[in-house]
Design an enzyme around this catalytic site. Structure first.
Site, PDB file in Angstrom:
ATOM      1  N   PRO A   1       0.211  -1.825   0.216  1.00 19.62           N
ATOM      2  CG  PRO A   1       0.414  -1.546   2.148  1.00 19.62           C
ATOM      3  CD  PRO A   1       0.453  -1.691   1.539  1.00 19.62           C
ATOM      4  CB  CYS A   2       3.107   2.367  -2.717  1.00 19.89           C
ATOM      5  SG  CYS A   2       1.653   2.495  -4.127  1.00 19.89           S
TER       6      CYS A   2
END
Length: 135
Positions: free
Chosen positions: A73-74
């Site tokens: 989950p950047c």
């Protein structure tokens, strides 16, 4: 489901769509940010400090090249000034109204809002004491 190589052998043989190897520093960034739960964010600097290597910019580079999004989950990494920062190599420009298309940063903001993270109209995180994640 996204295939995310875990072992050294899998990672050594993994190649991105462009045929490139993922650098060891990037793997360490991805492993750490995978732990950030929905509804929480942290900064590039916190990730860098937790890893004890690289720089906030090197963390940003790893995330800009993340082949495993959204599994990794950047979008949950923001700037130290608690603004949205960037996304997909694009910098957020609050209040920019002359775009005919939705920017990458707009998508990042939407994803975070769907997870319950709030930003004010100037693009600053609301309620940082509740939303910030620490490794």
């Amino acid at each position: 489901k996204v295939f995310y190589p875990k072992g050294e052998i899998q990672r050594e043989s993994y190649r991105t769509k462009d045929g490139k190897k993922v650098p060891p520093h990037h793997w360490r960034v991805y492993d750490l940010i995978q732990q950030i739960p929905a509804g929480k964010v942290t900064t590039y600097k916190v990730i860098c400090n937790a890893l004890g290597e690289g720089s906030p910019r090197s963390v940003g580079t790893a995330l800009a090249n993340n082949p495993f999004a959204p599994f990794i989950p950047c979008h949950r990494i923001i700037a130290s000034n608690r603004t949205i920062g960037g996304f997909c190599g694009e910098k957020h420009k609050p209040g920019s109204k002359n775009r005919s298309t939705v920017s990458h940063c707009d998508w990042k903001l939407r994803m975070l809002r769907l997870e319950g993270v709030k930003f004010d109209k100037q693009g600053h995180l609301v309620g940082p004491s509740l939303a910030m994640w620490q490794p």
